[in-house]
Design an enzyme around this catalytic site. Structure first.
Site, PDB file in Angstrom:
ATOM      1  N   LYS A   1       0.846  -1.210   0.000  1.00 48.93           N
ATOM      2  CA  LYS A   1       0.000   0.000   0.000  1.00 48.93           C
ATOM      3  C   LYS A   1       0.876   1.253   0.000  1.00 48.93           C
ATOM      4  CE  LYS A   1      -2.457  -0.764   3.759  1.00 48.93           C
ATOM      5  NZ  LYS A   1      -1.936  -2.084   4.160  1.00 48.93           N
ATOM      6  N   GLY A   2       2.003   1.185   0.736  1.00 45.49           N
ATOM      7  CA  GLY A   2       2.902   2.344   0.807  1.00 45.49           C
ATOM      8  C   GLY A   2       3.472   2.710  -0.545  1.00 45.49           C
TER       9      GLY A   2
ATOM     10  N   ILE B   1      -9.921  -5.715  13.782  1.00 48.66           N
ATOM     11  CA  ILE B   1     -10.733  -5.050  14.815  1.00 48.66           C
ATOM     12  C   ILE B   1     -10.245  -3.627  15.031  1.00 48.66           C
ATOM     13  CG2 ILE B   1     -11.238  -5.034  17.307  1.00 48.66           C
ATOM     14  CD1 ILE B   1     -11.288  -8.129  17.138  1.00 48.66           C
TER      15      ILE B   1
ATOM     16  N   THR C   1      -9.952 -14.827  -7.965  1.00 47.87           N
ATOM     17  CA  THR C   1     -10.432 -13.480  -7.610  1.00 47.87           C
ATOM     18  C   THR C   1     -11.333 -13.481  -6.376  1.00 47.87           C
ATOM     19  OG1 THR C   1     -12.385 -13.651  -9.021  1.00 47.87           O
ATOM     20  CG2 THR C   1     -10.386 -12.766 -10.033  1.00 47.87           C
ATOM     21  N   LYS C   2     -11.689 -14.683  -5.887  1.00 46.45           N
ATOM     22  CA  LYS C   2     -12.634 -14.753  -4.762  1.00 46.45           C
ATOM     23  C   LYS C   2     -12.158 -13.964  -3.539  1.00 46.45           C
ATOM     24  CE  LYS C   2     -15.946 -16.962  -5.095  1.00 46.45           C
ATOM     25  NZ  LYS C   2     -17.195 -16.458  -5.704  1.00 46.45           N
TER      26      LYS C   2
ATOM     27  N   THR D   1     -10.490 -11.258  -3.398  1.00 43.57           N
ATOM     28  CA  THR D   1     -10.750  -9.844  -3.691  1.00 43.57           C
ATOM     29  C   THR D   1     -12.232  -9.531  -3.534  1.00 43.57           C
ATOM     30  OG1 THR D   1      -8.845  -9.558  -5.143  1.00 43.57           O
ATOM     31  CG2 THR D   1     -10.713  -8.099  -5.540  1.00 43.57           C
TER      32      THR D   1
ATOM     33  N   CYS E   1      25.574   6.543  12.863  1.00 40.54           N
ATOM     34  CA  CYS E   1      25.069   6.660  14.233  1.00 40.54           C
ATOM     35  C   CYS E   1      25.841   5.732  15.176  1.00 40.54           C
ATOM     36  CB  CYS E   1      23.555   6.427  14.269  1.00 40.54           C
ATOM     37  SG  CYS E   1      22.802   7.073  15.772  1.00 40.54           S
TER      38      CYS E   1
ATOM     39  N   GLY F   1      27.109   3.015  14.449  1.00 40.86           N
ATOM     40  CA  GLY F   1      28.237   2.562  13.631  1.00 40.86           C
ATOM     41  C   GLY F   1      29.412   3.519  13.734  1.00 40.86           C
TER      42      GLY F   1
ATOM     43  N   GLU G   1      26.735   3.994  27.119  1.00 36.58           N
ATOM     44  CA  GLU G   1      25.555   3.163  26.852  1.00 36.58           C
ATOM     45  C   GLU G   1      25.856   1.693  27.133  1.00 36.58           C
ATOM     46  OE1 GLU G   1      22.397   2.115  23.219  1.00 36.58           O
ATOM     47  OE2 GLU G   1      24.191   3.299  22.774  1.00 36.58           O
TER      48      GLU G   1
ATOM     49  N   HIS H   1      21.792  10.393  10.492  1.00 33.06           N
ATOM     50  CA  HIS H   1      21.327   9.339   9.577  1.00 33.06           C
ATOM     51  C   HIS H   1      21.120   9.921   8.172  1.00 33.06           C
ATOM     52  CE1 HIS H   1      20.241   6.077  12.483  1.00 33.06           C
ATOM     53  NE2 HIS H   1      20.257   7.089  13.325  1.00 33.06           N
TER      54      HIS H   1
ATOM     55  N   GLU I   1      20.731   8.452   5.455  1.00 28.37           N
ATOM     56  CA  GLU I   1      19.819   7.620   4.642  1.00 28.37           C
ATOM     57  C   GLU I   1      18.397   8.171   4.601  1.00 28.37           C
ATOM     58  OE1 GLU I   1      19.742   5.489   8.741  1.00 28.37           O
ATOM     59  OE2 GLU I   1      21.105   6.736   7.558  1.00 28.37           O
TER      60      GLU I   1
END
Length: 533
Positions: free
Chosen positions: A18-19, A151, A190-191, A193, A382, A384, A406, A509, A511
């Site tokens: 979809k995206g 839902i 196609t069912k 769909t 980052c 890396g 960290e 980042h 990217e």
């Protein structure tokens, strides 16, 4: 012109793309001269995807204004070149939090708060982007995550149903479904769909356009069958076949008249089909790139979507350098000093990937040492970049116990430390240094040359820890130069070793800002160095 609204929903199964379809529609309408924005509504209750495990949800994409969002926003930006913001990514969690905060504030005057109308009204308000009246769009494309019948997506569907009535011809519903191929019967079915559309109709929404996701070509008879069973015009049944590359999808959609069908439904004259020359030039480059360059991604998430933007940035930079970037995942947890040469064998460049936490970091440090001492082009992003800094301290500066706060809160040589403004934060989500910040480049550095000799750049961040400036002079004297500095906070943004062919680490980042028509300069420079290797 009045703003037009396009709703993109999905049926049968998730992960149909979809995206990509939403981004393609955006690209095609842009090519016709319209101002477009694309937003994603996700039905999960997390406030944003920032705390989600990449294995579960793929990468977390960061917008310029510092919102942690779904990876689909990366597709929207790469295809269209628009800058998305926090208003382009909405979750059920954010909707409910807004309504509950208002209720606690007393804004509803003692009324009983219900899904309909209070939650659906808040969804509609955001779908219509009522907070942004100062920025007018010709088209607002809204993708709803998940699948019809979930839902949790029911309130979104109810909001769309209401908006369809409210907006009349100014709204169009595009429904993406799957047409499976049964090998044993040698038939496309196609069912599923038909069932998906019936479920949508049961919610009071009649789709205007169907996009059928398929691995095999559908003939006109099959499309006619779907059209007649689903009450959709034949010209509005479009197929989305598997393509050699996602960047072929907008062209395929244009050839089948998807943008023209949307415009007819809305009542806008269709006019000439745009030539989209820069896009076609890019696709020609992609088809003609036959020589391969092999690049290793050293990280801990063995999942394509976990490093989605990095993979796409490398692919795009490869195409513009007339090569095919062949990417190889190298699990950093499995790297040791004994096997690192074998693990990185045959790779012309290495990306040391971003991430959080201690898992797999020693492998990244070993990889950084190997590529530095063997002069293999290396790009640390980052975490890396932080691992490159730690490795240099241990191996070159002689600080064998150097580490990041960290990973080791007691380390005496905290070459990477927590940022000052992060020290008192106890919550997780959305509390890092997020979004675009300025960075001043040192003239004559490799990074400066890569950016086309720009002195001030802006890049996006997602981190809590930083280079400890107390060690800056030691690093510079030993050959690792700090060539990018944030002018406001004096934070080190870029390190490089000029003596090496290409050894650069960025705290930001890059990217996130690489697009199809404007690949990121650092990735371009890195791939060029890999080809020379």
């Amino acid at each position: 012109m009045e703003t037009k609204y396009i709703f993109v929903t999905g049926g049968v199964v998730s992960s149909l793309g979809k995206g990509i379809i939403s981004a393609s529609i955006g690209k095609l309408l842009q090519a016709r001269g319209y101002k477009v924005t694309i937003q994603k509504f996700d039905p999960y209750i997390n406030i944003d995807p920032g705390t989600l495990n990449p294995y579960e949800h793929g990468e977390c994409y960061v917008t310029v204004d510092g919102m942690e969002t779904d990876l689909d926003l990366g597709h929207y930006e790469r295809f269209t070149g628009i800058h998305t913001t926090r208003n382009n990514s909405i979750t059920t969690g954010r909707i409910y939090k807004t309504v509950i905060d208002r209720e606690r504030h007393g804004d509803y005057l003692g009324k009983t708060i219900q899904v309909v109308p209070h939650i659906t009204d808040e969804i509609k308000r955001r779908m219509l982007r009522e907070d942004e009246k100062e920025e007018a769009f010709d088209f607002v494309i809204t993708e709803v995550g998940g699948t019809i019948g979930d839902i949790e997506s029911a309130p979104f569907m109810e909001a769309i149903r209401q908006l369809r009535w409210q907006l009349g011809r100014n709204a169009v519903c595009v429904h993406l479904t799957y047409v499976p191929y049964l090998k044993a019967a040698d038939e496309l079915k196609t069912k599923p769909t038909q069932h998906s559309v019936k479920e949508l109709q049961g919610m009071g929404i009649q789709p205007d356009i169907l996009v059928l996701r398929t691995e095999r070509h559908l003939d006109d008879g099959m499309r006619m069958k779907v059209a007649s069973f689903c009450n959709v015009d034949l010209e509005c049944v479009v197929q989305s076949e598997d393509m050699p590359s996602i960047y072929e999808v907008p062209v395929s959609m244009q050839q089948q008249g998807l943008d023209a069908a949307i415009m007819r439904k809305i009542g806008i004259p269709v006019g000439e089909t745009p030539a989209m020359k820069p896009w076609h030039d890019f696709l020609d480059k992609q088809r003609n790139a036959t020589r391969e360059v092999h690049i290793g991604l050293v990280g801990k998430y063995d999942l394509q979507d976990a490093y989605k933007s990095i993979r796409e940035s490398l692919n795009l930079a490869g195409i513009y350098n007339n090569v095919k970037a062949k990417l190889h995942f190298v699990n950093s947890e499995e790297i040791s000093k004994a096997n690192v040469g074998e693990k990185l064998k045959g790779l012309q460049g290495i990306i040391i990937c971003p991430g959080f936490g201690t898992r797999g970091i020693e492998g990244k440090i070993i990889a950084a040492e190997y590529t530095r001492t063997h002069d293999i082009p290396t790009f640390g992003i980052c975490l890396g970049m932080q691992m490159m800094v730690i490795e240099f301290a241990r191996d070159v500066l002689g600080l064998s116990d150097a580490n990041s706060r960290e990973m080791d809160t007691e380390t005496p040589n905290n070459v990477i430390d927590i940022m000052e403004e992060q020290k008192n934060i106890t919550q997780m989500g959305g509390t890092m240094r997020l979004g675009a910040y300025e960075c001043e480049l040192v003239k004559g550095s490799r990074a400066y040359e890569a950016y086309g000799e720009e002195a001030l750049i802006k890049e996006r961040h997602r981190h809590r820890y930083e280079f400890n400036n107390q060690y800056l002079e030691e690093y510079e004297a030993a050959g690792m130069k700090c060539v990018g500095i944030n002018p406001a906070a004096n934070l080190v943004e870029i390190v490089e070793i000029p003596d090496k062919r290409w050894y650069i680490g960025t705290q930001f980042h890059p990217e996130y800002s690489s697009t199809v028509l404007q690949p990121h300069p650092l990735f371009m420079s890195f791939v060029k160095a890999c080809i020379a290797e």
